[in-house]
Design an enzyme around this catalytic site. Sequence first.
Site, PDB file in Angstrom:
ATOM      1  N   HIS A 123      -6.079  -8.277   0.299  1.00  0.00           N
ATOM      2  CA  HIS A 123      -5.793  -8.433   1.582  1.00  0.00           C
ATOM      3  C   HIS A 123      -6.223  -7.238   2.557  1.00  0.00           C
ATOM      4  O   HIS A 123      -5.454  -6.750   3.224  1.00  0.00           O
ATOM      5  CB  HIS A 123      -4.184  -8.700   1.798  1.00  0.00           C
ATOM      6  CG  HIS A 123      -3.505  -9.516   0.924  1.00  0.00           C
ATOM      7  ND1 HIS A 123      -3.311 -10.758   1.794  1.00  0.00           N
ATOM      8  CD2 HIS A 123      -3.027  -9.766   0.024  1.00  0.00           C
ATOM      9  CE1 HIS A 123      -2.885 -11.719   1.095  1.00  0.00           C
ATOM     10  NE2 HIS A 123      -2.632 -11.035  -0.163  1.00  0.00           N
ATOM     11  N   ASN A 195       2.294 -15.983   2.235  1.00  0.00           N
ATOM     12  CA  ASN A 195       0.879 -16.447   2.466  1.00  0.00           C
ATOM     13  C   ASN A 195       0.949 -17.713   3.182  1.00  0.00           C
ATOM     14  O   ASN A 195       1.819 -18.068   3.655  1.00  0.00           O
ATOM     15  CB  ASN A 195       0.185 -16.729   1.073  1.00  0.00           C
ATOM     16  CG  ASN A 195      -0.162 -15.557   0.353  1.00  0.00           C
ATOM     17  OD1 ASN A 195      -0.170 -14.315   0.861  1.00  0.00           O
ATOM     18  ND2 ASN A 195      -0.066 -15.560  -0.942  1.00  0.00           N
ATOM     19  N   HIS A 387       6.526  -4.282   1.156  1.00  0.00           N
ATOM     20  CA  HIS A 387       6.952  -4.335  -0.038  1.00  0.00           C
ATOM     21  C   HIS A 387       8.145  -5.457  -0.197  1.00  0.00           C
ATOM     22  O   HIS A 387       9.112  -5.397   0.542  1.00  0.00           O
ATOM     23  CB  HIS A 387       7.373  -3.168  -0.514  1.00  0.00           C
ATOM     24  CG  HIS A 387       7.940  -2.926  -1.797  1.00  0.00           C
ATOM     25  ND1 HIS A 387       7.632  -3.652  -2.813  1.00  0.00           N
ATOM     26  CD2 HIS A 387       9.371  -2.052  -1.977  1.00  0.00           C
ATOM     27  CE1 HIS A 387       8.408  -3.205  -3.946  1.00  0.00           C
ATOM     28  NE2 HIS A 387       9.371  -2.315  -3.389  1.00  0.00           N
TER      29      HIS A 387
END
Length: 760
Positions: A123, A195, A387
């Site tokens: 990413h 995603n 996170h």
Amino acid sequence: MAARPPHGQHSAGGNGSEPEIPGRPGVEPPQLEEPTEPRGPLPPKADQTKPKPYSATGEEVDTDANVRAQTGPYLTTAQGLRLPDTDHSLKAGDRGPVLLQDHHLREKIMHFDHERIPERVVHARGAAAHGVFRGYGSATSVSKAAFLGKDVETPVFVRFSTVLGSRGSADTVRDTRGFATKFYTTEGVFDLVGNNIPVFFIQDAIKFPDIIHAGKPHPDREIPQAQSAHDTFWDFVSLHTEAAHHTLWNMSDRGIPRSFRMMEGFGVHTFRLVNEQGGTTLVKFHWKPKLGVHSLTWEEAQIINGVDPDFHRRDLADAIEAGAHPEWELGIQTFPDTPEQTFEGIDLLDPTKIVPEEWAPVQPIGLLTLNANPSNFFAETEQVAFHPGHLVPGIDITDDALLAGRLFSYLDTQLTRLGGPNFAQIPVNRTHAPVNDMLRDGLHQTGVHQGVAPYHPNSLDGGCPFQAAAAQGGYVEVPVETPKAAKVREVPASFADHTSQPRRFWLSLTPVEREHVVAAYTFELSKCYENTVKERVLRTLADIDPVLCSQVADGLGLPAPDPSGRLAEVDPSPALSQVGNSWPTQGRIIGIITDGGSGLDAVRTVRDAVDAGGMVPLVIAPAGGRFDGDGGEPVTVQRTFANARSTEFDALLMAGAPARGSDAYGARDAKAGLGPATGGGEGANTDPRVLHLLSEAYRHAKPLGGWGAGAADVLAAAGCAAGSAGVVTDDDPRAVLGEIVELLSRHRVWDRFPAAAVVS
């Protein structure tokens, strides 16, 4: 909503009444000569914002967000010392050696040498925006999370990204995209790190290094960059068949989105929600774009990678600047929280599986709107740290083995990239909830803590900080019972089905989408050197669908193997197809081709109508500048025949038959020799680059229109005859535009190129 930047600036050369085109670099136009009169820094553009001022300990600071930016008119060192010169090193004479005492040189070069931080391993290539999330209140029965309450507005920062490529790679590669959202809630930061594909290649995070090493460039040559069309990727996924579902999604149109604004997002994992009464529900998170899901064609993507490798990040920033703020609804699929954690036979802990929306509808619970661009890419987009373990009361995790590994991995990443454990104090990462932790010191500590007892329990600081029970807003993990079991490295039997879900996905696609899947597999595998790898992939495809397998095998010149067993019996899920619905056209880009010779009133009319409809009009002409020869309002040119490419536009309109540009010859512009054969007629003398624009857009199934003398002839000369699918001509420009917008609401003219019967 009109497609115009709110800061009041206009397209270059305009007189204040033209539609405002996004992309102006600064808030004010520059003057021709170098400015010499001292003045303060210019403010940010109206489409930009900064992280709201919060202290390192989460306290809101009553000050302007610009307080962290430069404010004075004079150049200084990092310590505030004003500098009279930054162009010359301090030397012993004008031709002498540079002196060691040059503190300004040392500071300037030292900082430059350390401007880059390690890029993300995955990413790395990303773009981001600020926005707001508004809860609908419909989730309060299943979650006590405060930000999901009715009409509660929560600031957010969203980052989109590709997985495989480096920071310098292109945007429109075939790859999975990240869709990560940071919610700055009143209860702490919640990160939904997902995603654009609802499943993943692997079922356990211990294999994450393997899939990424396989997908990354070959380590001996460091090629190919940002793509999966090579031996190591296909070697891994063909040996590791649990990857078949995600791979099929990647080979579909989902692998090359038209825009971040037209891209779905998924939480991938199953999460557990907790309500006020302590009741639990298993859920999967979905982001549904208001503009619909849309993709590029493969040829478009290849062209864009060369013409504009920043296509997706530019599209996002320009749309926000133009006032076409992207929107997504957050939705959840809900499932009973049973000990088995399955739904209709699907294991909810398996991240390679989905639950069809027809079985568990996606229920909207809030609206995300991105309404401001970052002011500084590095400080915000590059330093933002997500996170999955950033949770708030009402949202808990499950025993998904892939998710468990991510809880470890993301923290390690931030330590390496952002220089230590205090990455949460970087402005874009700062929580909007009060922080009273007992974490101290470390690299880049910006909090100035008080007290002598950063431990618990203590009496020297009066016992503070105290622990908070659930009633005081404390986060309490759901006390899920863990059955008696042995320590093993195994998976449940339900994880062993690797073909039924990809088969459902294939059967759910329309014929044209299936054609694209066949083409993608064929292209990618043709780039592999080893036939063994290709044959192994064909064996996997045979167990998904024999038609898919045979079509790919034909393209590779290899025999199609038979299925290894009985094919899975599954029902299609229409929700998995991108084709068949109509969507808003807000923010879409319409090119208007003209030479300014005649009919400028029609150009103005259409341009203004496009703008009023919330879209962006771009005038394309033989050369730059503006047209004002008819005595009317000037028409500014945004693109020329030399620099325009069809991939930038969602639709093209022809104002008559534009004349050839003076630079329409091969030595000046090779595209001038790429137009299709014109034959006779009015179109024969048209600039070849216009014919190329039109024929390319036609190949990509985009709507085309025209009006005025010769427009139909030019379209015909480009191979786009009036009356063919999606080609509109009329004497009334407004009528042409109306039909074009209607066609555009379906994204493309899907029936322009019927699919072969064999994949239907």
